[in-house]
Design an enzyme around this catalytic site. Structure first.
Site, PDB file in Angstrom:
ATOM      1  NE  ARG A 147      17.713 -44.795  40.316  1.00 58.71           N
ATOM      2  CZ  ARG A 147      17.786 -44.362  39.061  1.00 58.71           C
ATOM      3  NH1 ARG A 147      16.975 -43.426  38.623  1.00 58.71           N
ATOM      4  NH2 ARG A 147      18.699 -44.872  38.242  1.00 58.71           N
TER       5      ARG A 147
ATOM      6  CE  LYS B 249      21.873 -55.069  36.711  1.00 57.16           C
ATOM      7  NZ  LYS B 249      21.847 -53.802  35.957  1.00 57.16           N
TER       8      LYS B 249
HETATM    9  N1  BES Z   1      24.017 -51.629  39.544  1.00 56.25           N
HETATM   10  C1  BES Z   1      23.438 -51.062  38.393  1.00 56.25           C
HETATM   11  C2  BES Z   1      24.328 -50.054  37.692  1.00 56.25           C
HETATM   12  C3  BES Z   1      25.544 -50.599  37.007  1.00 56.25           C
HETATM   13  C4  BES Z   1      25.491 -51.033  35.707  1.00 56.25           C
HETATM   14  C5  BES Z   1      26.754 -50.622  37.656  1.00 56.25           C
HETATM   15  C6  BES Z   1      26.625 -51.485  35.074  1.00 56.25           C
HETATM   16  C7  BES Z   1      27.881 -51.048  37.034  1.00 56.25           C
HETATM   17  C8  BES Z   1      27.819 -51.488  35.733  1.00 56.25           C
HETATM   18  C9  BES Z   1      22.143 -50.322  38.779  1.00 56.25           C
HETATM   19  O1  BES Z   1      21.428 -50.873  39.806  1.00 56.25           O
HETATM   20  C10 BES Z   1      21.272 -50.385  37.576  1.00 56.25           C
HETATM   21  O2  BES Z   1      20.888 -51.438  37.219  1.00 56.25           O
HETATM   22  N2  BES Z   1      20.994 -49.220  36.990  1.00 56.25           N
HETATM   23  C11 BES Z   1      20.208 -49.147  35.830  1.00 56.25           C
HETATM   24  C12 BES Z   1      19.308 -47.947  35.992  1.00 56.25           C
HETATM   25  C13 BES Z   1      18.226 -47.875  34.971  1.00 56.25           C
HETATM   26  C14 BES Z   1      17.240 -49.004  35.154  1.00 56.25           C
HETATM   27  C15 BES Z   1      17.516 -46.537  35.119  1.00 56.25           C
HETATM   28  C16 BES Z   1      21.130 -48.981  34.633  1.00 56.25           C
HETATM   29  O3  BES Z   1      22.143 -48.297  34.748  1.00 56.25           O
HETATM   30  O4  BES Z   1      20.844 -49.569  33.612  1.00 56.25           O
HETATM   31 MG    MG Z   2      20.086 -52.374  39.153  1.00 57.17          MG
END
Ligand code: BES
Ligand code: MG
Ligand code: ZN
Length: 495
Positions: free
Chosen positions: A350, A276
């Site tokens: 997931r 990230k």
């Molecule tokens: N934990 C994150 C989702 C999230 C993002 C929660 C911002 C709260 C605030 C999750 O694991 C994630 O990183 N999801 C990705 C999915 C994508 C790679 C398909 C996302 O939402 O960017």
């Molecule tokens: Mg994630």
């Protein structure tokens, strides 16, 4: 905070420290305010007029030494136009009152505001809301502070209604729910160097010493491997903090099928090799808020001794980059047998959830609800006050919606039944990819999970936007959706 009830109707006989009473627009009095004004020979009305306090919401005044009244301090709170009082305005009024009390040094306050008539809201829900708002406003996270500050004023609800049973039931429910919320907040606000998957499992274990209906089983990495939860294992591989799954069993009913609550407990989500960006990455300590909500809800249920069976699961794991970490391109065989091609290691939630969704088939659950900070896309779709709801069963989703409306802990249902969403999950090499590119991200994540929930009634709640909020632009856990979940379970016991 302790909430007491008392039946003093008019404070002109006993010496009280302080009271809070309402005033409506324009200079309109409720029964109690009218009475105090009378006793004091119009002192109240005159002072309000002098200060131009007409009763608008946001207006307030503290009066001392009121003639003929045996009460040291009176806080008068503006409540707006009398017959236009609704749920949101009432919340604002309670909020204003608490903010004033925070700045004052009142030892105890006699609260005459639960008596307000609110459009479309009965006394029970008025008390529930009032306690929710008070607890929300006085919450502090002091653990790492040198100077610890607490809200000290005691609140006594004055029963002006004949049916004091309503007060007691509402207070009982609210106290248990807000205890759950506090437990969840305290857990979620911990830093990720303390709150690891192992720490989550220790907190789960500790529940057995407090509640006799609870037993806990921990699945460690060895058993995760043995069972064949390879997707779960894959996510954990980059971290030296090993994964722990806590299975908390609450049993207080001989007959009924259990309800499974499953919480995503990623104690830190760096994204893994699909790292990230560094801006706000620290907020990803909150990626265990689903697990925290489940942990909090089980406190509430156990406090209320609800006659149901619950299996509450904290799916603890950390998502880190490392030479040992799982990679984009890897293909993994999940516990269900379905194979998944990893296209993004940041879509880890997931993956840990899908293996547990298969594992819990053996409990023959009545309902399964997973709670997860699953997608940034859900925040884009619904913002910061409404959680996403996706389900494979209308009866279940309607029950969740009902509880969410009752508690004002809101959810909004999104569709997962269109083939176009599933088409986005196709892989050239495996049965599924874990992360589709782009559109409808909250829904495609749920569609991925739905491939693993065919054998039971299931709902998924995406709390990515609601699990925490901001005070002075800084994040703090919200404890959501414990209020809604607890209400859903209370409702389950009343049919
Ligand atoms: N934990 C994150 C989702 C999230 C993002 C929660 C911002 C709260 C605030 C999750 O694991 C994630 O990183 N999801 C990705 C999915 C994508 C790679 C398909 C996302 O939402 O960017
Ligand atoms: Mg994630
Ligand atoms: Zn995550």
């Amino acid at each position: 905070m302790e909430y007491i009830t008392d039946k003093i109707i008019f404070p002109n006989k006993i010496l009280l420290d302080s009271i809070v009473i309402p005033i409506y627009e324009t200079y309109k009095f409720s029964k109690i305010t009218k009475k105090i004004n009378q006793i004091s020979n119009n002192y109240i009305l005159n002072i309000l007029k002098e200060n131009n306090i007409q009763g608008k919401i946001n207006q307030s005044i503290i009066l001392y030494n009121i003639p003929n009244v045996l009460c040291k301090k009176i806080l008068i709170i503006g409540c707006g136009i009398q017959n236009k009082l609704n749920r949101n305005k009432n919340k604002l009024i309670v909020c204003n009152t608490i903010n004033i009390l925070k700045k004052s040094s009142f030892k105890e306050i006699n609260w005459y505001l639960t008596d307000l008539k609110i459009n479309n809201l009965d006394l029970y829900w008025n008390i529930r809301d009032t306690i929710d708002i008070i607890e929300h406003n006085i919450y502090k996270y002091n653990r790492f502070k040198k100077n610890k500050t607490y809200f000290k004023t005691k609140i006594k609800f004055i029963i002006t209604n004949t049916n004091d049973n309503i007060y007691h039931t509402a207070i009982k429910h609210s106290k248990a729910i807000n205890l759950g919320i506090k437990k969840a907040k305290d857990l979620a606000n911990l830093p990720p160097n303390i709150c690891t998957p192992k720490y989550l499992s220790k907190k789960a274990k500790k529940l057995t010493t407090k509640y006799k209906n609870i037993s806990v089983k921990i699945i460690n990495i060895k058993n995760i491997k043995k069972i064949g939860m390879n997707a779960y294992l894959a996510v954990s591989k980059g971290s030296k903090n090993k994964p722990f799954i806590s299975i908390i069993k609450y049993q207080n009913n001989n007959k009924s099928q259990p309800i499974v609550l499953l919480g995503k407990g990623i104690t830190f989500d760096s994204g893994g090799l699909s790292l990230k960006p560094s801006t706000n990455m620290g907020e990803m300590k909150y990626d265990m808020c689903g697990a925290a909500a489940v942990y909090g809800t089980i406190h509430t249920i156990a406090e209320l001794k609800l006659p149901i069976n619950i299996i509450a699961i904290l799916a603890g794991c950390e998502n880190m980059p490392d030479s040992n970490a799982y990679r984009p391109g890897d293909i993994i065989k999940t516990l269900s047998g379905i194979t998944v091609e990893i296209t993004n290691t940041d879509a880890e939630g997931r993956l840990i959830l899908c293996d547990i969704l298969t594992y819990i088939e053996k409990y023959n659950p009545k309902y399964v609800i997973d709670i997860a900070t699953l997608t940034g896309a859900c925040v884009i779709a619904l913002g910061n006050n409404i959680s996403g709801l996706m389900a494979n069963n209308k009866i279940l989703s309607n029950k969740i919606i009902k509880a969410s409306l009752e508690t004002d802990d809101r959810v909004w249902e999104l569709p997962i039944d269109d083939i176009s969403y599933f088409n986005q999950l196709k892989s050239n090499f495996a049965d599924l990819i874990n992360s589709s590119s782009g559109i409808a991200g909250a829904i495609t994540a749920a569609c991925f999970l739905s491939k693993f929930t065919k054998k039971y009634n299931w709902a998924h709640i995406d709390i990515a936007g609601t699990a925490w909020y901001y005070i002075n632009n800084k994040a703090i856990a919200s404890g959501r959706p414990i209020n809604m979940l607890s209400q859903f379970l209370i409702n389950q016991t009343q049919i």
